[in-house]
Design an enzyme around this catalytic site. Structure first.
Site, PDB file in Angstrom:
ATOM      1  N   LYS A  36      -8.250 -19.907  -6.687  1.00 10.14           N
ATOM      2  CA  LYS A  36      -8.013 -18.714  -7.507  1.00 10.14           C
ATOM      3  C   LYS A  36      -6.517 -18.391  -7.538  1.00 10.14           C
ATOM      4  O   LYS A  36      -5.740 -18.938  -6.740  1.00 10.14           O
ATOM      5  CB  LYS A  36      -8.813 -17.536  -6.937  1.00 10.14           C
ATOM      6  CG  LYS A  36      -8.465 -17.177  -5.503  1.00 10.14           C
ATOM      7  CD  LYS A  36      -9.506 -16.237  -4.886  1.00 10.14           C
ATOM      8  CE  LYS A  36      -9.124 -15.879  -3.467  1.00 10.14           C
ATOM      9  NZ  LYS A  36     -10.152 -15.073  -2.787  1.00 10.14           N
ATOM     10  N   ARG A 130     -17.425  -4.631  -1.388  1.00 11.86           N
ATOM     11  CA  ARG A 130     -16.530  -4.889  -2.513  1.00 11.86           C
ATOM     12  C   ARG A 130     -17.379  -5.432  -3.654  1.00 11.86           C
ATOM     13  O   ARG A 130     -17.777  -4.707  -4.535  1.00 11.86           O
ATOM     14  CB  ARG A 130     -15.473  -5.893  -2.028  1.00 11.86           C
ATOM     15  CG  ARG A 130     -14.146  -5.794  -2.649  1.00 11.86           C
ATOM     16  CD  ARG A 130     -13.151  -6.735  -1.995  1.00 11.86           C
ATOM     17  NE  ARG A 130     -13.609  -8.131  -1.923  1.00 11.86           N
ATOM     18  CZ  ARG A 130     -12.831  -9.170  -1.648  1.00 11.86           C
ATOM     19  NH1 ARG A 130     -11.541  -8.982  -1.391  1.00 11.86           N
ATOM     20  NH2 ARG A 130     -13.298 -10.383  -1.606  1.00 11.86           N
ATOM     21  N   TYR A 253      23.432  -4.076  -5.456  1.00 12.97           N
ATOM     22  CA  TYR A 253      22.969  -2.747  -5.874  1.00 12.97           C
ATOM     23  C   TYR A 253      22.911  -1.788  -4.693  1.00 12.97           C
ATOM     24  O   TYR A 253      22.491  -2.162  -3.594  1.00 12.97           O
ATOM     25  CB  TYR A 253      21.568  -2.839  -6.483  1.00 12.97           C
ATOM     26  CG  TYR A 253      21.519  -3.395  -7.871  1.00 12.97           C
ATOM     27  CD1 TYR A 253      22.172  -2.747  -8.933  1.00 12.97           C
ATOM     28  CD2 TYR A 253      20.818  -4.555  -8.143  1.00 12.97           C
ATOM     29  CE1 TYR A 253      22.109  -3.259 -10.215  1.00 12.97           C
ATOM     30  CE2 TYR A 253      20.739  -5.072  -9.434  1.00 12.97           C
ATOM     31  CZ  TYR A 253      21.395  -4.413 -10.467  1.00 12.97           C
ATOM     32  OH  TYR A 253      21.332  -4.911 -11.734  1.00 12.97           O
ATOM     33  N   MET A 301      16.739  -8.809  -9.373  1.00  9.34           N
ATOM     34  CA  MET A 301      15.680  -9.466 -10.140  1.00  9.34           C
ATOM     35  C   MET A 301      15.850 -10.981 -10.196  1.00  9.34           C
ATOM     36  O   MET A 301      14.895 -11.739 -10.009  1.00  9.34           O
ATOM     37  CB  MET A 301      15.650  -8.895 -11.569  1.00  9.34           C
ATOM     38  CG  MET A 301      14.493  -9.422 -12.397  1.00  9.34           C
ATOM     39  SD  MET A 301      14.566  -8.836 -14.093  1.00  9.34           S
ATOM     40  CE  MET A 301      14.253  -7.095 -13.878  1.00  9.34           C
TER      41      MET A 301
END
Ligand SMILES: *Cc1c(COP(=O)(O)O)cnc(C)c1O
Length: 359
Positions: A36, A130, A253, A301
């Protein structure tokens, strides 16, 4: 092909196959392959082909879209099961196995069975709360077995919540609930119990089909103990620039890191958009020319900065190992920022040149 400046995700398919065989041998019974989330970020098609070569005949995905793509990649033959289920016919004749997670699923697939019985997997919830039939639904089904008419149950399954904590009492409770419920509801149907960690809980957790995922990809199925699996994934990013930063200047940053002295900073071409999580800012390291180099400042990023002052051979164009190698595995990276290796791997982005090796 790798473009200039493109980060590389190296996937050792030989290690994938070796890990799967190792799990099969430990389980002492058949073992599926869970692929998956695009094979835990590494490419479901390539991983599944390697597993198939190694002898794997049953695959699990989560979403119908993943099942359809896997059927295309593998062709007919392999069993492909969809954990989240799907409505009857939604696979468009691709022959996917729906996992039936509640009575409504059962009713829909049973009603759609015209003549030939419909292959499916029945999921019993034994403590995860779940997906899967809850206790009330299980009791109803035990009383009214006719609800399963028209279905050809290939497996009855449950999923462990705490397989990675061997001492957790829920493991034995789930196993015992599963054994009892499967005997009542689906006598004679093969059973599927353990995930990766469950295989390591020993013979009491053996079933007719284990469903390992993470351990195939080198994630440690026995946290707190030495990892018995081979490492599979490495991420390398190119050094775009080197610069000498004087004492007192800041990097990145938020000016979150200040050079404590003259420092040489390497800026590499990968960032949080590539799954190198921003939460690693100021708390990770990479490897360059065989030396550990600390990540400094914030992960942005598309770029990340490392202090390479102690690596005089560093040059633009070098590849810095962001993930992989001794002490810098996906599990190690995850531990630095409060998550798990699964999330580090499935977060790997789409910009990599994927290089499959050792097939
Ligand atoms: C993801 C998943 C697995 C595989 O679990 P790992 O911990 O990665 O081995 C097995 N079964 C189910 C139902 C799952 O959702």
């Amino acid at each position: 092909m790798t473009l200039p400046g493109q980060a590389v995700l190296r996937i050792d398919l030989g290690a994938v196959a070796a890990n799967w065989r190792d799990l099969r041998d430990r389980h002492g019974a058949p073992v599926a392959g869970v692929v998956k989330a695009d094979g835990y970020g590494l490419g479901a098609a390539a991983v599944a082909r390697a597993l198939r070569e190694a002898g794997c005949g049953t695959f699990f995905v989560a979403h119908l879209s993943e099942g359809l793509a896997l059927r295309q990649a593998l062709g007919a033959g392999a069993a492909v099961a969809v954990l989240n289920g799907f409505p009857p016919g939604a696979d468009g004749g691709a022959g996917l196995l729906p996992v039936l997670n509640h009575l409504g699923d059962i009713a829909a697939h049973a009603a759609a069975a015209a003549g030939a019985a419909r292959p499916a997997i029945l999921h019993l919830d034994t403590g995860m709360s779940r997906l899967g039939l809850d206790a009330r639904e299980q009791a109803l089904l035990a009383e009214e077995p006719a609800r399963l008419r028209g279905l050809d149950l290939r497996f009855v399954m449950t999923h462990l919540a705490c397989g990675d904590e061997p001492a957790h009492p829920l493991n034995a409770r789930q196993r015992d609930r599963f054994t009892a419920a499967a005997a009542r509801i689906a006598p004679g149907v093969p059973r599927s119990l353990a995930n990766s960690s469950g295989i390591f809980l020993g013979a009491d957790f053996r079933s007719d089909l284990a469903r390992p995922g993470c351990a195939i990809y080198g994630i440690n199925p026995v946290p707190g103990r030495p990892n018995p699996m081979r490492q599979v994934a490495r991420v390398e990013a190119e050094v775009l620039q080197l610069r000498d930063v004087p004492a007192g200047d800041t990097v990145g940053y938020g000016a979150s890191w200040t050079a404590p002295g003259p420092r040489r900073i390497a800026t590499v071409a990968a960032g949080y958009a590539d799954g190198y999580l921003r939460a690693l800012s100021g708390r990770s390291l990479g490897m360059l020319h065989g030396r550990a180099v600390p990540l400094v400042g914030r992960v942005s990023m598309d770029l990340t900065t490392f202090d390479v002052t102690d690596v005089p051979q560093a040059r633009p164009g070098n590849r810095l190992l962001l993930i992989g190698g001794e002490g810098n595995t996906p599990d190690d990276i995850a531990a630095r920022c409060g998550t798990i290796g699964y999330e580090v791997m499935t977060a790997l982005g789409r910009r990599y040149a994927r290089s499959y090796e050792g097939a």
